[in-house]
Scaffold this motif. Sequence first.
Motif, PDB file in Angstrom:
ATOM      1  N   TYR A 126      51.568  25.205  13.879  1.00 28.12           N
ATOM      2  CA  TYR A 126      51.244  24.951  15.270  1.00 28.12           C
ATOM      3  C   TYR A 126      51.054  23.447  15.458  1.00 28.12           C
ATOM      4  CZ  TYR A 126      49.758  29.871  14.967  1.00 28.12           C
ATOM      5  OH  TYR A 126      49.702  31.214  14.742  1.00 28.12           O
ATOM      6  N   VAL A 149      51.055  28.869  22.843  1.00 27.28           N
ATOM      7  CA  VAL A 149      50.105  29.904  22.448  1.00 27.28           C
ATOM      8  C   VAL A 149      48.966  30.002  23.445  1.00 27.28           C
ATOM      9  CG1 VAL A 149      48.485  30.621  20.651  1.00 27.28           C
ATOM     10  CG2 VAL A 149      50.683  29.624  20.027  1.00 27.28           C
ATOM     11  N   ARG A 150      48.429  28.841  23.820  1.00 24.74           N
ATOM     12  CA  ARG A 150      47.303  28.839  24.756  1.00 24.74           C
ATOM     13  C   ARG A 150      47.090  27.441  25.310  1.00 24.74           C
ATOM     14  NH1 ARG A 150      41.624  28.159  21.366  1.00 24.74           N
ATOM     15  NH2 ARG A 150      42.503  27.139  19.532  1.00 24.74           N
ATOM     16  N   GLU A 187      43.004  32.995  18.043  1.00 27.83           N
ATOM     17  CA  GLU A 187      42.442  34.339  18.125  1.00 27.83           C
ATOM     18  C   GLU A 187      40.939  34.293  17.917  1.00 27.83           C
ATOM     19  OE1 GLU A 187      43.633  36.997  19.155  1.00 27.83           O
ATOM     20  OE2 GLU A 187      45.746  36.487  19.248  1.00 27.83           O
ATOM     21  N   ILE A 539      49.732  37.469  14.047  1.00 31.61           N
ATOM     22  CA  ILE A 539      50.764  37.286  15.063  1.00 31.61           C
ATOM     23  C   ILE A 539      52.087  37.873  14.588  1.00 31.61           C
ATOM     24  CG2 ILE A 539      52.126  35.574  16.327  1.00 31.61           C
ATOM     25  CD1 ILE A 539      49.746  33.737  16.252  1.00 31.61           C
ATOM     26  N   ASP A 546      50.792  38.453  20.017  1.00 29.25           N
ATOM     27  CA  ASP A 546      49.724  37.703  19.374  1.00 29.25           C
ATOM     28  C   ASP A 546      48.857  38.637  18.545  1.00 29.25           C
ATOM     29  OD1 ASP A 546      48.793  38.797  21.922  1.00 29.25           O
ATOM     30  OD2 ASP A 546      46.910  37.772  21.495  1.00 29.25           O
ATOM     31  N   ASP A 574      41.994  43.808  22.251  1.00 26.65           N
ATOM     32  CA  ASP A 574      42.126  42.403  21.883  1.00 26.65           C
ATOM     33  C   ASP A 574      41.320  41.556  22.855  1.00 26.65           C
ATOM     34  OD1 ASP A 574      42.865  39.940  20.955  1.00 26.65           O
ATOM     35  OD2 ASP A 574      44.904  40.000  21.752  1.00 26.65           O
ATOM     36  N   LYS A 577      43.944  37.401  24.694  1.00 19.40           N
ATOM     37  CA  LYS A 577      45.400  37.543  24.791  1.00 19.40           C
ATOM     38  C   LYS A 577      46.020  36.153  24.756  1.00 19.40           C
ATOM     39  CE  LYS A 577      49.533  39.070  25.913  1.00 19.40           C
ATOM     40  NZ  LYS A 577      50.178  37.743  25.771  1.00 19.40           N
ATOM     41  N   ARG A 578      46.889  35.923  23.780  1.00 21.94           N
ATOM     42  CA  ARG A 578      47.563  34.640  23.604  1.00 21.94           C
ATOM     43  C   ARG A 578      49.078  34.839  23.608  1.00 21.94           C
ATOM     44  NH1 ARG A 578      43.087  31.809  24.824  1.00 21.94           N
ATOM     45  NH2 ARG A 578      41.529  31.776  23.157  1.00 21.94           N
ATOM     46  N   LEU A 579      49.766  33.742  23.476  1.00 23.57           N
ATOM     47  CA  LEU A 579      51.233  33.725  23.322  1.00 23.57           C
ATOM     48  C   LEU A 579      51.965  34.303  24.530  1.00 23.57           C
ATOM     49  CD1 LEU A 579      52.803  32.689  20.786  1.00 23.57           C
ATOM     50  CD2 LEU A 579      53.273  35.060  20.234  1.00 23.57           C
ATOM     51  N   ASP A 581      48.526  32.675  27.151  1.00 27.37           N
ATOM     52  CA  ASP A 581      47.254  33.177  27.642  1.00 27.37           C
ATOM     53  C   ASP A 581      47.478  34.250  28.696  1.00 27.37           C
ATOM     54  OD1 ASP A 581      45.430  31.377  26.256  1.00 27.37           O
ATOM     55  OD2 ASP A 581      46.285  29.809  27.505  1.00 27.37           O
ATOM     56  N   LYS A 587      46.359  46.355  21.206  1.00 30.03           N
ATOM     57  CA  LYS A 587      47.402  46.184  20.204  1.00 30.03           C
ATOM     58  C   LYS A 587      47.582  47.484  19.412  1.00 30.03           C
ATOM     59  CE  LYS A 587      47.994  41.687  20.961  1.00 30.03           C
ATOM     60  NZ  LYS A 587      47.143  41.406  22.091  1.00 30.03           N
TER      61      LYS A 587
END
Length: 601
Positions: A126, A149-150, A187, A539, A546, A574, A577-579, A581, A587
Amino acid sequence: MKALVTLLALAGIAAHAGPAAAATPPATAHDLAALPDGGWLALERQSLKLIDGAGRERASLPVRGRQLDTRVDDSGMLAVVVDANLERVQPLLVRDGRLTQLPPVPAPAFGIEAACLYRDAQRLDYVFLVGKDGQAEQWLLQADGHRQVRRLALPPHVGHCRVDDASATLFVAEEDFGLWAYNADAEGPGARQALALTAPLGTMKTSPGALALVPGGVAVLDGEAILTWHRDGKRWKMAPRQAAGKAVKALATDGRTLLAHTKAGWRAVGLVPRAAAAEPVLPIVLPRAQTEPVARAGDAADDPAIWRNPRDPAGARILGTNKKQGLLVYDIAGRQLQLLESGRLNNVDVRQDVTFGADRFDIAVATQRDENSIVLFSIDATGKVSEAARLPTTLDEIYGACLYQPRSGGLQAFVNDKDGRYLHYRLERAGGKFAATLLRTFRTASQPEGCVADDAAGTLFVGEEKRGVWVTPADAQRAAPLTMALPVGALLTADVEGMGLYRGPNASYLVVSSQGSNSYVVLDAQAPYTVRGAFRIGINVAGGIDGASETDGLEVTSADLGGPYGKGMLVVQDGYKRLPDGAQNFKYVAWADIAAALKLP
């Protein structure tokens, strides 16, 4: 080349600790990164140069660059540099004496003041981009297209940043204020810690300057001195000050020696200390699917339940509570099929083929926090959910719930209050209406939430958030005091949240959300409740899914739900929540993947 990690799988910051550099660092370089062969990646005013161990220039890239950062392994070096003219981050692959440009990271809507790399436990790469006004973004680097990602908020006027991969800590130096440590892992919550503040608030004598990673920590310039921090358990410990000299503008390390840059060039200013022993790394399991996000922002999604379609394994339904709205129903692919606006629902549980006299039902039960009531839902043969009844309780702050289906028939429910009280009800039906009869009460010493009943064994597991997992008979006629099955400790970290029971052909397991460590603990569902391990949900890059963190509720089944879920499924809430935001969701994880990761029979 699907992702950069397929080319570069780093073993952490210790990869920098190779042999001492044989080549003399170029005096004209204002930033450096050591190469494993004793050479340097040297960032000069108008170019980035690759210098080998004999001091020869092997390659050069014209760029007016700044903010050089690198990660290395046996395959080569990944580098990033900020192109000051284009205001974007340029990743490069350094290998076999060549500098190969990789796709640039899309330019953000702000000017980049600082940029730094992070490699996580999955060996995914990243880059953090930080703006002058505190705007920041985290991007996943991939050869076939980088993904945001965020977005995150950092202090204003950040001049430098670095990430310690081993502890997933993002260090940022805020001009005129001090050095901060943030959680680099997307996360999880955006926690921060002030390592040192400038006078008069703290002990730093000047505005923090350049940063350099050292094994297990970071070094920062403080005027004519260097301050170093190392991980000590869950805290950062500062070492004694080291003299740096006058007019130092940058720091670097070859893994053994800390170097400082002045107008006269680079010189050694101290030894790099050894890194502390690395903490054990939990196995990572990837989600196979995720639900559509809930329709409310913030802390909304909470607890899932699974309904099995006896005629069509792939026709299963996932029920999930939105504690700001109601009950959501998803299919096995994560598509939302229904929304029942039943109010602030918290926990939900399902039992199928329940008999009430001559009637037979599939039933879901949820706690309704506005009314402190139990809401009953019926589920028809197609998986359609309908609200069937609302039953009042005497609780003041109803919270968690779980169902118990005795072998003798009927259905019972356990509901709890934040003050620790549990009410045990028998659910009944007469004259076409549902009702509840109180069978017993008991309590935990502090706040509970999750619980799960083992119908076959007649056992009830109760989670007390700060203390651990308790066990007691589920049958009111065999009532007994709570007994500790698994206390909070090294593996199970408060808060203890959702719990689910996996009843397999060879063994049965209790799965518990260890919210404080963003992990999931698996233990035997019968005494002596042997712990079989713990894992994290990471991920799924290929699927664009994510990981999972700060999980409240979860559910698990051993039923064959088809496809990857032939041996069952785990569903978790979860918290982030990313990828990119977004609002919270749930999940899906294949049990076969968990069993493989923990080597379960």
